[in-house]
Design an enzyme around this catalytic site. Structure first.
Site, PDB file in Angstrom:
ATOM      1  CG  PHE A  28      -1.856   1.050   1.433  1.00 46.87           C
ATOM      2  CD1 PHE A  28      -2.981   1.117   0.622  1.00 46.87           C
ATOM      3  CD2 PHE A  28      -1.692   2.000   2.421  1.00 46.87           C
ATOM      4  CE1 PHE A  28      -3.917   2.128   0.806  1.00 46.87           C
ATOM      5  CE2 PHE A  28      -2.616   3.005   2.618  1.00 46.87           C
ATOM      6  CZ  PHE A  28      -3.746   3.071   1.804  1.00 46.87           C
ATOM      7  CB  SER A  96       2.698  -4.152   3.415  1.00 48.96           C
ATOM      8  OG  SER A  96       1.869  -3.275   4.115  1.00 48.96           O
ATOM      9  CG  MET A  97      -2.834  -4.031   0.180  1.00 51.22           C
ATOM     10  SD  MET A  97      -3.587  -2.521  -0.459  1.00 51.22           S
ATOM     11  CE  MET A  97      -2.640  -2.282  -1.978  1.00 51.22           C
ATOM     12  CG  ASP A 193       5.418  -3.829  10.842  1.00 51.42           C
ATOM     13  OD1 ASP A 193       5.097  -2.659  10.595  1.00 51.42           O
ATOM     14  OD2 ASP A 193       5.292  -4.751  10.018  1.00 51.42           O
ATOM     15  CG  HIS A 223       5.689  -2.406   7.248  1.00 48.75           C
ATOM     16  ND1 HIS A 223       4.897  -3.480   7.594  1.00 48.75           N
ATOM     17  CD2 HIS A 223       5.194  -1.934   6.067  1.00 48.75           C
ATOM     18  CE1 HIS A 223       3.959  -3.649   6.683  1.00 48.75           C
ATOM     19  NE2 HIS A 223       4.120  -2.732   5.735  1.00 48.75           N
TER      20      HIS A 223
END
Length: 248
Positions: A28, A96-97, A193, A223
């Site tokens: 994202f 992540s996304m 994170d 992250h």
């Protein structure tokens, strides 16, 4: 609506290799730059690799503001379709996304051989308030959560409120169907994170239906682990994972 050029380094990448295909998805507000080290390593090992640029990403945050979570799903579905035309076996990984989309694909495509979600997002409490907000239009950036000094993620410097509402919908959709994931899963989780709470990875582990599943903890990355100190760990362990699954 203004047309924005793709930023240098944010282009999609395609590497033709053997009949094993690997889809690698960025996250994202990010870009393909965050996944290219993995794509390069996988191709060096002989695999065919597709790194899509998610719609609205890698250009300008006003461009992203016009897209929906379905657009992002379509971007990875196009990648899967491309790989299926050329490869007998497909793996998927994402950050992540991109990890959320990896899980989505596993829910919809049981033929996928294995998945590697990296700090995947299914619940970000810090974003929950966005559901009922109408302003501001843009929030501060969430990119470049990296422990390693001197490394920057190619990501937007603003986050559209509209896009936050879209990722919330996507996470809820994927979270509700986690039990549909049955393929082997290698889950990477940063211990610290600042974007996606590590408990996301624990929840994924506990709620997917895969017989083969494990979490690898990353002690030295934030992250964006694919650009951080544990990048080599992700590459080494994922290559082992591919080989193990292919030998079965």
């Amino acid at each position: 609506m203004k047309q924005y050029d793709v930023l240098e380094g944010a282009e999609p990448f395609i590497y033709e290799g053997n009949n094993v295909g690997i889809l690698v998805s960025h996250g994202f507000t990010g870009s393909t730059q965050s996944m290219k080290p993995l794509g390069d390593a996988y191709h060096a090992a002989g695999y065919t690799v597709y790194g899509p640029r998610l719609k609205g990403h890698g250009t300008h945050y006003e461009d992203m503001e016009q897209t929906t979570y379905q657009d992002w799903i379509d971007s990875v579905e196009e990648g899967i379709a491309w790989l299926k035309e050329r490869c007998e076996t497909i793996f998927v990984t994402g950050l992540s996304m991109g990890g959320t989309l990896t899980l989505y694909l596993a829910e919809k495509h049981p033929e996928i051989k294995g998945i590697i979600p990296i700090n995947a997002a299914i619940d970000i409490p810090a974003m929950e308030g966005a559901k009922d907000q109408q302003e501001p239009r843009f929030f501060d950036a969430i990119g470049s959560d990296i422990k390693k000094e001197g490394v920057e993620e190619l990501a937007y410097d603003k986050t559209p409120l509209k896009s936050m509402k879209e990722i919330i919908k996507l996470m809820a959709l994927v979270k509700d169907d986690l039990s549909k994931v049955t393929c082997p899963a290698l889950i990477f989780m940063s211990e610290e994170d600042h974007v996606v709470p590590p408990l996301n990875s624990t929840y994924i582990l506990e709620n997917i239906s895969s017989q083969e599943k494990e979490v690898i903890s990353m002690p030295n990355s934030y992250h964006v682990a694919t650009l951080d100190h544990d990048q080599h760990l992700i590459i080494e362990e994922s290559l082992k994972f591919f080989q193990t699954q292919l030998e079965k």
